[in-house]
Design a protein around this motif. Structure first.
Motif, short mmCIF file in Angstrom:
data_model
loop_
_atom_site.label_atom_id
_atom_site.label_comp_id
_atom_site.label_asym_id
_atom_site.label_seq_id
_atom_site.Cartn_x
_atom_site.Cartn_y
_atom_site.Cartn_z
N PHE A 1 7.58 -4.52 -7.28
CA PHE A 1 7.29 -4.25 -5.87
C PHE A 1 8.11 -5.20 -5.00
CE2 PHE A 1 4.06 -7.36 -7.20
CZ PHE A 1 4.21 -8.35 -6.22
N PHE B 1 9.37 -6.09 -0.49
CA PHE B 1 9.48 -5.68 0.91
C PHE B 1 10.66 -4.74 1.13
CE2 PHE B 1 7.55 -9.94 2.60
CZ PHE B 1 6.36 -9.64 1.98
N ALA B 2 11.72 -4.91 0.36
CA ALA B 2 12.96 -4.17 0.58
C ALA B 2 12.82 -2.71 0.15
CB ALA B 2 14.10 -4.82 -0.20
N PRO B 3 13.59 -1.82 0.76
CA PRO B 3 13.59 -0.42 0.30
C PRO B 3 14.17 -0.31 -1.10
CG PRO B 3 15.28 -0.77 1.98
CD PRO B 3 14.47 -2.02 1.92
N ALA B 4 13.80 0.75 -1.79
CA ALA B 4 14.18 0.91 -3.20
C ALA B 4 15.69 0.93 -3.39
CB ALA B 4 13.56 2.19 -3.75
N SER C 1 17.92 -0.79 -2.16
CA SER C 1 18.53 -2.12 -2.16
C SER C 1 18.08 -2.94 -3.37
CB SER C 1 18.19 -2.87 -0.88
OG SER C 1 16.81 -3.15 -0.81
N MET C 2 17.29 -2.31 -4.27
CA MET C 2 16.78 -2.99 -5.46
C MET C 2 17.28 -2.30 -6.72
SD MET C 2 14.95 -5.54 -4.29
CE MET C 2 13.74 -6.04 -5.51
N TYR D 1 9.77 0.99 -9.03
CA TYR D 1 9.67 0.08 -7.89
C TYR D 1 8.87 0.70 -6.76
CZ TYR D 1 11.18 -2.82 -3.93
OH TYR D 1 11.21 -3.63 -2.83
N GLN E 1 7.95 0.06 -2.75
CA GLN E 1 8.19 -0.70 -1.53
C GLN E 1 6.85 -0.96 -0.83
OE1 GLN E 1 10.57 1.14 1.54
NE2 GLN E 1 10.68 -0.76 2.74
N THR F 1 0.16 -1.12 2.86
CA THR F 1 -0.06 -1.28 1.42
C THR F 1 -1.14 -2.33 1.16
OG1 THR F 1 2.25 -0.72 0.93
CG2 THR F 1 0.97 -1.80 -0.81
N ARG G 1 1.93 -6.66 2.42
CA ARG G 1 3.14 -6.86 3.24
C ARG G 1 3.03 -8.11 4.11
NH1 ARG G 1 7.18 -7.76 5.10
NH2 ARG G 1 8.94 -6.45 5.65
N PHE H 1 9.00 -10.09 -3.33
CA PHE H 1 9.23 -9.24 -4.50
C PHE H 1 8.41 -9.79 -5.66
CE2 PHE H 1 12.96 -12.08 -4.22
CZ PHE H 1 12.87 -12.77 -5.42
#
Length: 202
Positions: free
Chosen positions: A63, A65-68, A70-71, A78, A80, A85, A117, A124
């Motif tokens: 998990f 904070f970043a959108p998927a 960017s991971m 994953y 977000q 949440t 959040r 992460f």
């Protein structure tokens, strides 16, 4: 923490890298769900005890904070974290010990939850598959690998690492290899290593 991997279930364990410092619950660790019968000694985990679970648990979801998109270096599934949440720690809720989007459920039936959040140390991390299938009410919830507040810090029951080391760990975890967290005291590890076919620690 020391990382190990093996090619097959009967292959020898291969250590990877150097041991990494970590911190656990503010009151130590306690036997988790599924491991109550391993030892008559020692505490057994329950909600709010400040202990990290002892035992062997799957690591199956990341998990952050970043959108998927960017991971992409993370191979685990994953999730977000959104402003809505929650990880539910209310033992009366039908969503106890699950990470849910409160904006997407028919009814919010909990009065207590971690608003993930809003927790900077959850920038992460990895969900530890503890007390999950199905969860036993009151045996502990919301157990993660996450960023620590420093080497002298502690957690409410999670396992936490330096941010850089946690990032390296997350990129290494491969769901095809069925990664597991083995978390025990040194004494219990020595007692159980042969029977559980665990690697020898250096």
């Amino acid at each position: 923490m020391t990382r190990f991997e093996r090619a097959t279930p009967i292959s020898a364990w291969t250590p990877l890298g150097n041991p990494v410092p970590l911190v656990v619950g503010r009151t130590g660790i306690a036997w988790g769900v599924g491991f109550d019968d391993v030892s008559a000694e020692g505490p057994h985990k329950h909600e709010g005890d400040g202990k990290a679970p002892a035992g062997i648990f799957p690591l199956d979801t990341a998990f952050g904070f970043a959108p998927a998109d960017s991971m992409r270096g993370v191979r685990l599934p994953y999730v977000q974290l959104l402003p809505t949440t929650d990880c539910v720690d209310d033992t009366t809720s039908s969503h106890y010990n699950t990470v849910v989007d409160r904006a997407g459920v028919p009814r919010v039936d909990w009065n207590s939850a971690e608003h993930m959040r809003q927790v900077s140390q959850y920038e992460f991390g990895v969900i530890v598959g503890y007390n999950a299938s199905p969860p036993m009410k009151g045996r502990g919830s919301c157990i993660f690998l996450h960023i620590w507040a420093g080497p002298d810090s502690h957690t409410a029951g999670c396992t936490a690492f330096d941010q850089t080391k946690l990032g390296e760990l997350m990129r290494w975890l491969d769901p095809r290899k069925r990664p597991l967290l083995v978390q025990l005291t040194a004494d219990e590890y020595d007692k159980l290593r042969s029977g559980w076919k665990l690697p020898a620690l250096r």
